[in-house]
Design a protein around this motif. Structure first.
Motif, PDB file in Angstrom:
ATOM      1  N   HIS A  71      13.647  -6.577 -14.203  1.00 51.39           N
ATOM      2  CA  HIS A  71      12.469  -6.654 -13.335  1.00 51.39           C
ATOM      3  C   HIS A  71      11.466  -5.536 -13.623  1.00 51.39           C
ATOM      4  O   HIS A  71      10.254  -5.779 -13.738  1.00 51.39           O
ATOM      5  CB  HIS A  71      12.900  -6.601 -11.863  1.00 51.39           C
TER       6      HIS A  71
ATOM      7  N   SER B 282      17.024 -18.379  -3.666  1.00 47.32           N
ATOM      8  CA  SER B 282      17.809 -17.173  -3.370  1.00 47.32           C
ATOM      9  C   SER B 282      18.451 -17.232  -1.991  1.00 47.32           C
ATOM     10  O   SER B 282      19.489 -16.603  -1.759  1.00 47.32           O
ATOM     11  CB  SER B 282      16.920 -15.927  -3.466  1.00 47.32           C
TER      12      SER B 282
ATOM     13  N   GLU C 173      23.496 -18.002  -7.983  1.00 45.63           N
ATOM     14  CA  GLU C 173      22.669 -16.952  -8.602  1.00 45.63           C
ATOM     15  C   GLU C 173      21.315 -17.528  -8.963  1.00 45.63           C
ATOM     16  O   GLU C 173      21.221 -18.660  -9.468  1.00 45.63           O
ATOM     17  CB  GLU C 173      23.340 -16.399  -9.863  1.00 45.63           C
TER      18      GLU C 173
ATOM     19  N   THR D 222      16.179  -8.084  -7.909  1.00 49.47           N
ATOM     20  CA  THR D 222      17.578  -8.072  -8.341  1.00 49.47           C
ATOM     21  C   THR D 222      17.745  -8.369  -9.826  1.00 49.47           C
ATOM     22  O   THR D 222      18.832  -8.164 -10.378  1.00 49.47           O
ATOM     23  CB  THR D 222      18.377  -9.111  -7.540  1.00 49.47           C
ATOM     24  N   HIS D 223      16.703  -8.856 -10.473  1.00 51.24           N
ATOM     25  CA  HIS D 223      16.790  -9.161 -11.914  1.00 51.24           C
ATOM     26  C   HIS D 223      16.898  -7.849 -12.695  1.00 51.24           C
ATOM     27  O   HIS D 223      16.100  -6.932 -12.483  1.00 51.24           O
ATOM     28  CB  HIS D 223      15.556  -9.947 -12.365  1.00 51.24           C
TER      29      HIS D 223
ATOM     30  N   ILE E  50      17.952 -16.647 -11.294  1.00 47.11           N
ATOM     31  CA  ILE E  50      17.522 -15.810 -12.410  1.00 47.11           C
ATOM     32  C   ILE E  50      16.016 -15.955 -12.555  1.00 47.11           C
ATOM     33  O   ILE E  50      15.508 -16.994 -12.993  1.00 47.11           O
ATOM     34  CB  ILE E  50      18.243 -16.216 -13.714  1.00 47.11           C
ATOM     35  N   TYR E  51      15.285 -14.917 -12.154  1.00 42.84           N
ATOM     36  CA  TYR E  51      13.828 -14.921 -12.223  1.00 42.84           C
ATOM     37  C   TYR E  51      13.360 -13.469 -12.328  1.00 42.84           C
ATOM     38  O   TYR E  51      13.730 -12.638 -11.494  1.00 42.84           O
ATOM     39  CB  TYR E  51      13.223 -15.587 -10.987  1.00 42.84           C
ATOM     40  N   PRO E  52      12.578 -13.132 -13.345  1.00 44.17           N
ATOM     41  CA  PRO E  52      12.193 -11.720 -13.535  1.00 44.17           C
ATOM     42  C   PRO E  52      11.413 -11.135 -12.375  1.00 44.17           C
ATOM     43  O   PRO E  52      11.348  -9.905 -12.230  1.00 44.17           O
ATOM     44  CB  PRO E  52      11.334 -11.764 -14.810  1.00 44.17           C
TER      45      PRO E  52
END
Length: 382
Positions: free
Chosen positions: A291, A272, A279, A287-288, A281-283
């Motif tokens: 989340h 990040s 970008e 910001t996901h 992308i990770y739960p």
């Protein structure tokens, strides 16, 4: 096992279906490498075993453990995750039925629906499953199944299992949840209202990149009986050695997932902050978009991280430059892997509504020293 005595996940993973051998006292279930069994007279089966396609004691131990750790009434072990998916579709669907699937489903699942189920007469619609209203709008009178991945592969989309279970059941349909990315340690779909849990046990459950397998776990005993019939009739069962390896992997699932998650969070944080990454992308990142739902229904956020680069060429270059992250398909093993989904695991979705971005990179973050993993990614991105 007495559930009143042993309730914890870690305890079930080590003991469910795995009582000490009554003859020798061996604490690990033996590999019953056998095809047939002596019968005590015609129709007199010892322990219900007659032929290992129908049942095998090693597979029974695995299936019992799978049911216990997912909180279901019946577990079934298959030769692969796709064999498990195919058995489910053949059991609960017929020509003319309709299915709702994720619009970012795993490429192999999409191929199964598009190239196998659709020619058989089953129709399907890819829908963004994080939008419950869109799922409800996609329901038809002939809809019999909503197929969920959460997190999805490879875009790590999050679906609200409880909300989708309500949508499915209001329509008289079943909800199946592919729980491969989360594992039963992080997420319990049956407790949230799902009817069926699907796994590629090749991944986190097996955990060591040395066995291919699949599983189904259900709550309804009647559905379990129907699936058992199809498992035997279609024959894509897990062999005894594969079942034994998978069962061995389950014993350490909890401790492995703790490390996978911790390492993935560190990797996502580093990516990040990296200027070459457009970008992450990770739960687990606030910001996901999923989340909050993930935090509600998962114990932690998993070991999978995807990220995007400025171009396809830049994404491919990163995949080629890592040294500790091995370039390879699959996921969920103790070792870290890196891949380019558009050219590798999701090539079958190219040109379809499920095509993945060409600049996407997917990481399966292993359990190595996290500082070594971070240094490897930093040099690959330099």
């Amino acid at each position: 096992m007495d559930k009143d005595v042993h309730q914890g996940f870690e305890t079930l993973a080590i003991h469910a279906g795995q009582e000490a051998d009554p003859t020798t006292g061996a604490v690990v279930p033996p590999i019953y490498q056998v095809s047939t069994y002596k019968q005590d007279g015609i129709g007199g089966l010892r322990g219900g075993y007659e032929y290992s396609r129908s049942a095998n004691p090693t597979r029974t131990a695995l299936e019992t453990c799978l049911a216990e750790i997912e909180g279901g009434s019946r577990g079934l072990a298959f030769a692969s995750g796709l064999a498990a998916e195919d058995a489910l579709l053949r059991t609960v669907l017929k020509p003319g039925d309709h299915v709702v699937i994720p619009n970012d489903a795993y490429g192999g699942t999409y191929r199964l629906f598009a190239k196998v189920a659709e020619p058989w007469g089953v129709t399907f619609d890819p829908v963004p499953l994080n939008a419950v209203a869109a799922v409800r709008a996609a329901i038809r009178p002939e809809t019999k199944l909503i197929w969920v991945e959460t997190p999805t592969n490879p875009l790590l989309g999050i679906a609200d299992i409880a909300a989708l279970a309500s949508v499915a059941h209001d329509a008289g349909a079943l909800l199946a949840v592919d729980n491969t990315f989360a594992s039963p340690y992080l997420q319990q779909p049956l407790a949230l209202g799902a009817d069926v849990v699907v796994h590629s046990t090749t991944k986190y459950i097996g955990g060591h990149s040395d066995v291919v397998g699949g599983a189904l776990v259900v709550t309804d005993p009647g559905l379990g009986e129907r699936l058992t019939f199809h498992q035997n009739a279609m024959g894509a069962i897990a062999g005894p050695f594969d079942a034994w390896l998978t069962l061995r992997g389950i014993k350490t699932l909890a401790v492995r997932m703790d490390r996978h998650c911790a390492n993935a969070e560190a990797v996502a944080g580093m990516l990040s902050r990296h200027p070459a990454v457009t970008e992450v992308i990770y739960p687990g990142l606030p910001t996901h978009p999923g989340h909050e739902v993930a935090a509600k229904q998962m114990k932690a956020f998993g070991g999978m991280v995807s990220f995007r680069m400025a171009s396809e060429e830049a994404a491919v270059r990163v995949c080629e430059r890592t040294e500790l992250f091995t370039l390879g398909e699959s996921l969920g093993g103790v070792e870290s892997l890196i891949e380019h989904p558009g050219r590798m695991t999701h090539a079958s979705a190219a040109g379809s509504p499920l095509e993945v971005p060409a600049d996407l990179v997917r990481l399966s973050v292993g359990i190595e020293d996290v500082d070594d993993l971070l240094r490897d990614l930093e040099q690959a991105l330099a």
